[in-house]
Design a protein around this motif. Structure first.
Motif, PDB file in Angstrom:
ATOM      1  N   SER A  54       0.802  -1.221   0.000  1.00 57.35           N
ATOM      2  CA  SER A  54       0.000   0.000   0.000  1.00 57.35           C
ATOM      3  C   SER A  54       0.834   1.271   0.000  1.00 57.35           C
ATOM      4  O   SER A  54       0.487   2.256  -0.657  1.00 57.35           O
ATOM      5  N   THR A  56      -1.775   3.742  -1.687  1.00 58.88           N
ATOM      6  CA  THR A  56      -3.144   3.393  -1.276  1.00 58.88           C
ATOM      7  C   THR A  56      -3.190   3.091   0.216  1.00 58.88           C
ATOM      8  O   THR A  56      -4.147   2.467   0.689  1.00 58.88           O
ATOM      9  N   ASN A  57      -2.169   3.532   0.954  1.00 59.56           N
ATOM     10  CA  ASN A  57      -2.171   3.302   2.401  1.00 59.56           C
ATOM     11  C   ASN A  57      -3.220   4.159   3.084  1.00 59.56           C
ATOM     12  O   ASN A  57      -3.516   5.270   2.646  1.00 59.56           O
ATOM     13  N   ASP A  84      -3.094   1.480   8.386  1.00 63.31           N
ATOM     14  CA  ASP A  84      -1.969   0.666   7.952  1.00 63.31           C
ATOM     15  C   ASP A  84      -0.775   0.881   8.874  1.00 63.31           C
ATOM     16  O   ASP A  84      -0.464   2.002   9.259  1.00 63.31           O
ATOM     17  N   LYS A 110      -7.107   5.229  -6.860  1.00 60.30           N
ATOM     18  CA  LYS A 110      -6.460   5.024  -5.562  1.00 60.30           C
ATOM     19  C   LYS A 110      -7.319   5.576  -4.426  1.00 60.30           C
ATOM     20  O   LYS A 110      -7.361   4.994  -3.332  1.00 60.30           O
ATOM     21  N   ARG A 164      -8.710   3.242  -1.281  1.00 57.96           N
ATOM     22  CA  ARG A 164      -8.597   3.565   0.145  1.00 57.96           C
ATOM     23  C   ARG A 164      -9.971   3.532   0.824  1.00 57.96           C
ATOM     24  O   ARG A 164     -10.087   3.103   1.986  1.00 57.96           O
ATOM     25  N   LYS A 166     -10.815  -0.090   1.464  1.00 57.75           N
ATOM     26  CA  LYS A 166     -10.007  -0.633   2.562  1.00 57.75           C
ATOM     27  C   LYS A 166     -10.528  -0.146   3.915  1.00 57.75           C
ATOM     28  O   LYS A 166     -10.586  -0.918   4.886  1.00 57.75           O
ATOM     29  N   SER A 191      -5.712  -6.265   1.051  1.00 59.00           N
ATOM     30  CA  SER A 191      -5.601  -5.028   0.273  1.00 59.00           C
ATOM     31  C   SER A 191      -5.180  -5.281  -1.167  1.00 59.00           C
ATOM     32  O   SER A 191      -5.669  -4.632  -2.104  1.00 59.00           O
ATOM     33  N   GLU A 232      -7.339  -3.972  -4.509  1.00 58.68           N
ATOM     34  CA  GLU A 232      -6.809  -3.193  -5.625  1.00 58.68           C
ATOM     35  C   GLU A 232      -7.029  -3.931  -6.941  1.00 58.68           C
ATOM     36  O   GLU A 232      -7.396  -3.320  -7.958  1.00 58.68           O
TER      37      GLU A 232
END
Length: 295
Positions: free
Chosen positions: A49, A54-55, A59, A194, A198, A201, A220, A224
């Protein structure tokens, strides 16, 4: 429905300060000239990520890859018999193996981090301490999926990575293609891809916290990959419209035709170690729709 403000918050990228410090310290140690593998040809890079931007705020793990470049595992499955024989005649066994490399990397990490180092199923895990985040160090070598081989000067292949899990099973994957394709999707979706990943997630994490779904139902990487299959015209609009349109399309689509974001593997397979299980994806989408409708 989930509010517009909540979705906007979920779409924001998590902080990277502690991540950057952990990564820099770890990379410096792995590049130290006193390590037992310092004379070998290797490279260090990020995956996951943080690398893909995409964190989210939840995370914590830093995913670092250390790749042995002088050794590789091939996939010759689509070569003709003649091409396979030509390949074997042109190559010899590696003198420094991936197993040796992993042993050297592990011992070097233990020298710095001591008992905070544990061997996980796939990676070497380093427990966080103070400002240091948890880190997973994946030790791998190169992988080459051959498409054609006539000679060393006349060949075509897809470059990836190979590593072994704790059961001794080799796993091949293509993180660079995943990263590049996600970046392209992000640009072509007017920077929604992205952002949407997120949101999904954060939605997953919220459902885990509220015991709506179990942990590890929707990793994750697969989220994606799932969203990478969504057509570009389903992204955008308001936050609520974006989530509704992508969820609605995913639920009604023929998901059996989905591919991973690397565009080299099917997203779903009943046994593969690098693919999702179709029934898990269906459950995740069903629960996400139910949560959306009840919110």
């Amino acid at each position: 429905m989930i509010s517009e403000d909540q979705l906007k918050t979920w779409g924001k990228q998590g902080s990277t300060g502690q991540f950057t410090a952990t990564h820099d310290t770890l990379k410096t140690w792995l590049n130290d000239s006193n390590s037992p593998f310092c004379t070998k040809d290797f490279s260090i890079f990020l995956q996951g990520s943080y690398k893909n931007d995409t964190n989210i705020y939840g995370d914590s793990d830093v995913d670092v890859v250390i790749q042995l470049n002088q050794t590789f595992y091939p996939d010759l499955s689509i070569l003709t018999d003649e091409e396979e024989q030509l390949w074997k005649a042109a190559h010899s066994d590696a003198e420094y193996t991936l197993k040796q490399f992993k042993n050297d990397v592990t011992s070097w990490l233990v020298k710095k981090y001591g008992s905070d180092v544990q061997t996980g199923t796939k990676a070497i895990c380093i427990k966080g301490n103070g400002n240091r985040r948890n880190a997973d160090v994946l030790v791998c070598c190169k992988h080459r999926r051959y498409e054609r081989f006539r000679s060393l000067n006349d060949q075509s292949c897809q470059d990836g990575i190979s590593f072994f899990n704790s059961s001794g099973v080799r796993i091949d994957n293509f993180p660079k293609q995943h990263r590049d394709n996600c970046a392209k999707k992000h640009r072509h979706s007017n920077n929604w891809f992205k952002h949407t990943a997120r949101i999904y997630k954060n939605l997953r994490n919220t459902m885990i916290e509220k015991n709506v779904i179990e942990d590890n139902l929707a990793p994750s990487y697969f989220i994606e990959g799932l969203l990478w299959n969504v057509p570009l015209d389903r992204f955008g609009g308001t936050e609520q419209q974006n989530l509704f349109d992508t969820l609605d399309w995913l639920w009604n689509a023929d998901r059996s035709k989905f591919v991973c974001a690397n565009d080299l593997c099917s997203l779903f397979h009943p046994t593969s170690l690098v693919t999702w299980r179709a029934e898990k994806c269906k459950k995740f989408l069903s629960k996400a729709i139910g949560y959306w409708e009840a919110a």
